[in-house]
Every structure is written in structure tokens, then in C-alpha cells.
Design an enzyme around this catalytic site. Structure first.
Site, PDB file in Angstrom:
ATOM      1  CE  LYS A 137     -85.862  64.615  -1.471  1.00 42.61           C
ATOM      2  NZ  LYS A 137     -86.814  65.687  -1.773  1.00 42.61           N
ATOM      3  CB  THR A 138     -80.597  59.278   0.353  1.00 44.77           C
ATOM      4  OG1 THR A 138     -79.587  59.010  -0.620  1.00 44.77           O
ATOM      5  CG2 THR A 138     -81.131  57.950   0.893  1.00 44.77           C
TER       6      THR A 138
END
Ligand code: R5P
Length: 268
Positions: free
Chosen positions: A172-173
């Protein structure tokens, strides 16, 4: 990848669309009561049905989610810091045994690349991946960004690639310019966080651009549960992620769903 791990991952990322709408409500693990999340059970009521997965902590899972609910869970298992202390100084907060007992579909942990505690958080990830492989549990690495870091493709690309190299099953970014290169250089699926609350159309644009650039979905929190109509917003996000709608189509859906609920809101 073991059968169990693939099976769990398929509960998170829809095998038909290869996409996912994860609802992040884990903010309290370092922020305490967060606007829109004061009573998580209430926050979830109108929106849980539209989430492919809930991302939350063990405490909120136990107290605020019906155990009979079918929504798969990605459990945050890192923490140990608060908004009052250096956030990067995280450890692992949940034993894999308890994650299995809670029957979750995946576990999530933050890494803080470039921070004082970079090594510690990367080794936390490597340890969690070892455990995940042992028990068939997918690991989501969250690339936390300190105030001093630039949220650009160079930095986020570095974080995502390191997470994948250490064995994270998905990452997740944050969305950024040239996000295509972040996706291209990361061999595992990427979901994006929404970040601070934006006007609804801007948040839908962010979602659209991330999907167009190759993200497999969102793990979005504030832009959904702080929306003036969270149920309409999550359905509009779904339309982009799973039905390939564009920004205007999704915003139109948001407005139409919101206007249908106007009388309800007036009475509330
Ligand atoms: C980040 O470390 C946590 O998982 C956050 O709670 C999550 O990323 C927040 O989602 P959003 O930025 O969409 O509110």
C-alpha cells in the site's frame, strides 16, 4: 505461494477483476479517536457492505465488527507508537496465532524507509513474511511517509520495491506523478491510500488516475468515511475500481446516490 495463502489473497483482491476496494479504518492505532471514526461500529453501518475488505486493528475488530459478517479482514499488526512520539518506532503488535484465531484474510504492517527506524521496520516486515509463509497468511506492507520525505515516484518506488523484495505479497502506498513507474518496478500488486480528505471529485480523480496507472485498487479511509455521504462515496469508488467508470461517471453516481438520501439526511 501455498494454496491457503492464495485463497486468502483471493478474498482480498477479487480474482475476477483483479482489483479491490479496501476500507481503511485503522487510523486510531496511533491517532486515537479520528474524525468520522469516533464510534467505528456506527461508521461501518452504512458502508461495510460495499467494502471488499476492512483494514483495521484487533481492538476495533473485536468490539465493532459482527463476527457473522462476511467481509474479509486485513488486520493491522504493527504499532506501538502514537502521534506524540516518533511514529517510525513501530513493532509487531499481534501474534500470528491470534491473526489466525481471528480468521483474517491478511495482515498489514508499516515500513518507514529513510527514517530513524528504517532497519527495525524492514526487519519487522521480513519476520512477518516468514510467519505469513509458514501459516499461509498474505502480508500487506504499508509504505508510511514521514513529514520530511517527498511523496514522489523515486521515493515511493524505492519503498514499494524494497517491500516486495523482502517478500510482501502486496503493497500500500500513495499515488504520485509518474505512478506508472512505481507500479512497473514493483513485482507485487499495489493499492493506494487516499490520504487527507479531498473534495469528492478530486478523490475520485485520484482513484481513477491510480487505477489507470496500474494500481489494483484502493485502501481508502478518510476520503470515504469523512465524505458528506460515505455510502455514496464508496459506491462511486467501486464504480471506478471494478467497473472501469471514469471520473465524471463516478461523480455523477455519487451525486445521484447522495440526492436519493437527501430526505433521510434532512430527517436525521
Ligand atoms: C497508514 O499507515 C494507515 O493504514 C492509515 O490509516 C491509512 O493509510 C489511511 O488511509 P487514508 O489515507 O485513505 O485515510
Amino acid at each position: 505461494m501455498s494454496w491457503g495463502l492464495q485463497n486468502r489473497l483471493a478474498r482480498i483482491i477479487n480474482p475476477r477483476t483483479h482489483r479491490t476496494v479496501m476500507l481503511a479504518i485503522d487510523h486510531g492505532y496511533f491517532l486515537g479517536p479520528t474524525s468520522g471514526l469516533e464510534v467505528p461500529r456506527e461508521t461501518l453501518k452504512p458502508i461495510q457492505a460495499y467494502a471488499d475488505t476492512l483494514m483495521l486493528t484487533r481492538g476495533v475488530l473485536r468490539t465493532s465488527v459482527d463476527p457473522c459478517s462476511p467481509t474479509p479482514i486485513v488486520l493491522r499488526v504493527s504499532g506501538g507508537t502514537s502521534i506524540l512520539t516518533p511514529l517510525s518506532n513501530e513493532g509487531i503488535t499481534v501474534a500470528m496465532e491470534d491473526a489466525i484465531r481471528l480468521n483474517v484474510a491478511g495482515v498489514a504492517l508499516s515500513i518507514f524507509v529513510g527514517s530513524e527506524h528504517e532497519r527495525q521496520t524492514l526487519l519487522n516486515l521480513a519476520h512477518l513474511v516468514d510467519e505469513g509463509e509458514r501459516y499461509g497468511m498474505p502480508v500487506l506492507a504499508v509504505t508510511a511517509v514521514g513529514k520530511e520525505m517527498n511523496r514522489d515516484a523515486r521515493y515511493l518506488g524505492l519503498c514499494c520495491r524494497i517491500a516486495a523484495e523482502l517478500g510482501a505479497h502486496f503493497v500500500k502506498t500513495y499515488y504520485c506523478e509518474d505512478f506508472e513507474s512505481v507500479v512497473r518496478n514493483c513485482p507485487v500488486p499495489i493499492v493506494i491510500a487516499g490520504g487527507k480528505k479531498l473534495p469528492e471529485k478530486d478523490a475520485l480523480r485520484l482513484t481513477y488516475q491510480a487505477i489507470q496507472s496500474g494500481a489494483c485498487g484502493v485502501d481508502m479511509g478518510r476520503n470515504i468515511f469523512q465524505s458528506e455521504d460515505p455510502a455514496a462515496m464508496i459506491q462511486a469508488v467501486r464504480a471506478i475500481v471494478h467497473e472501469n467508470k471514469n471520473v465524471d461517471q463516478a461523480y455523477e453516481l455519487f451525486q445521484s446516490l447522495r440526492s436519493q438520501r437527501e430526505p433521510e439526511r434532512m430527517l436525521a
